[in-house]
Design a protein around this motif. Structure first.
Motif, short mmCIF file in Angstrom:
data_model
loop_
_atom_site.label_atom_id
_atom_site.label_comp_id
_atom_site.label_asym_id
_atom_site.label_seq_id
_atom_site.Cartn_x
_atom_site.Cartn_y
_atom_site.Cartn_z
N THR A 96 8.97 68.82 -4.23
CA THR A 96 8.06 69.89 -4.64
C THR A 96 6.78 69.33 -5.28
O THR A 96 5.99 70.07 -5.83
N CYS A 97 6.61 68.02 -5.20
CA CYS A 97 5.41 67.41 -5.79
C CYS A 97 4.17 67.99 -5.11
O CYS A 97 4.14 68.14 -3.90
N SER A 98 3.17 68.28 -5.91
CA SER A 98 1.93 68.77 -5.33
C SER A 98 1.15 67.56 -4.82
O SER A 98 1.34 66.44 -5.27
N VAL A 110 2.88 54.59 -1.99
CA VAL A 110 4.34 54.60 -2.02
C VAL A 110 4.85 55.75 -2.89
O VAL A 110 4.44 55.89 -4.04
N TYR A 111 5.74 56.54 -2.33
CA TYR A 111 6.29 57.68 -3.07
C TYR A 111 7.20 57.18 -4.19
O TYR A 111 8.09 56.37 -3.96
N ALA A 112 6.97 57.68 -5.41
CA ALA A 112 7.68 57.14 -6.56
C ALA A 112 9.10 57.69 -6.74
O ALA A 112 9.83 57.26 -7.63
N HIS A 114 10.14 60.93 -7.38
CA HIS A 114 10.32 62.01 -8.37
C HIS A 114 11.44 62.99 -8.04
O HIS A 114 12.19 63.39 -8.92
N CYS A 115 11.50 63.41 -6.80
CA CYS A 115 12.41 64.52 -6.45
C CYS A 115 13.72 64.06 -5.84
O CYS A 115 14.49 64.87 -5.34
N ARG A 116 13.97 62.78 -5.88
CA ARG A 116 15.15 62.21 -5.20
C ARG A 116 16.46 62.89 -5.53
O ARG A 116 17.37 62.94 -4.70
ZN ZN Z 1 8.48 65.02 -4.94
#
Ligand code: ZN
Ligand code: GLU
Length: 297
Positions: A96-98, A110-112, A114-116
């Motif tokens: 859901t990251c904007s 690189v995607y960190a 957050h939503c894992r």
């Molecule tokens: Zn995310």
């Protein structure tokens, strides 16, 4: 079996015609087939008139495809199936990251992660679906660029397979369509080289055969920018296809005789098929178009 897969966001410019010509010559010079796929999966960016213009341009340049034109927009059922398959392997999670937050905290792309830990059941509102990137090295040997490898976790991170607006992402769509069409040789621009490990990763997960990959240089303007709509590359001029084809062959490092430029398109294409030698492009990353602005070409 090769293919050309333009996105119909505008008419073809020289840069895309260059790639089209290379993949056409590669497939046809070996007696293979060359198919055309219109990558119109993104309704925001696709225009039917652009798809028509692309078809007319390829015809004018003698780049005739085999069989029916494929349209990604007609294959959405298969994409949904593959998402279900990946979901069943517990590889997908909702993100859901904007866009803003993703660009703000990312020095690199690189995607960190957050939503894992989010799950589909516990997530409301609009979300993208990301696939967990394995902490393994994906490597392949590009026929022109040589060995290439990436650790997906470190170099790319978990990547989007279905966008927030519900549209399947390019990597997944292209892998499924290449497979369905029986594509054995993908020849495309080098700007997509770093996308290939993601595509190979998806192929492995879905049990699909990986085609051979060959990334050709891209045409850059006098400022070193890839020709694209944003660099004001204009539609190719259909009025004098012969000289343009001749020039494209020179940029492909082939050496067409000067007088060939005045011949009909069919004769030029025939010459090119007889003489096609892709190894002349080995290791080239870009071809600079002298000192001319793209709109003058
Ligand atoms: Zn995310
Ligand atoms: N539609 C994609 C593009 O134009 C296709 C890329 C590919 O050849 O895989 O960038």
């Amino acid at each position: 079996m090769g293919r050309f897969a333009p996105s119909p966001s505008g008419p073809l410019h020289l840069g895309s015609l260059y790639t089209a010509l290379a993949s056409f010559l590669q497939a046809k010079s070996q007696g293979g087939q060359w198919m055309l796929r219109i990558d119109d999966i993104d309704p925001q960016r696709s225009r039917a008139s652009a798809a028509d213009a692309i078809l007319r341009t390829l015809e004018s340049f003698g780049l005739l495809w085999d069989g029916e034109v494929a349209f990604q927009s007609r294959n959405t059922g298969r994409y949904a199936e593959a998402l279900t398959q990946l979901q069943a392997m517990s590889l997908l999670f909702p993100c859901t990251c904007s866009r803003k937050s993703l660009t703000a905290d990312a020095d690199s792309a690189v995607y960190a992660g957050h939503c894992r830990s989010k799950t589909l059941d516990g997530t409301e509102g609009a979300f993208a679906l990301r696939i967990r990137a394995a902490d393994t090295t994906v490597s392949f040997v590009d026929r022109l660029q040589g060995p290439f490898e990436q650790n997906l976790a470190a170099d790319v991170g978990d990547f989007v397979v279905r966008r927030r607006d519900g549209v399947v992402a390019y990597h997944l769509a292209t892998v499924l369509d290449d497979h369905e069409a029986g594509i054995t040789d993908v020849m495309r621009g080098i700007d997509l080289l770093s996308s290939t490990p993601r595509q190979i990763y998806l192929q492995r997960l879905l049990g699909l055969f990986s085609p051979a990959y060959c990334h050709v240089p891209v045409l850059v303007d006098h400022q070193g920018r890839k020709l694209s709509k944003s660099t004001r590359a204009t539609a190719v001029d259909l009025r004098s296809p012969g000289p343009t084809l001749h020039r494209l062959l020179c940029w492909l490092n082939q050496t067409p005789p000067a007088e060939l430029a005045r011949e009909p398109v069919g004769v030029i294409v025939e010459w090119a098929l007889q003489h096609w030698d892709p190894t002349l492009l080995t290791g080239r990353v870009f071809i600079a178009l002298e000192d001319r602005a793209p709109e003058a070409l």
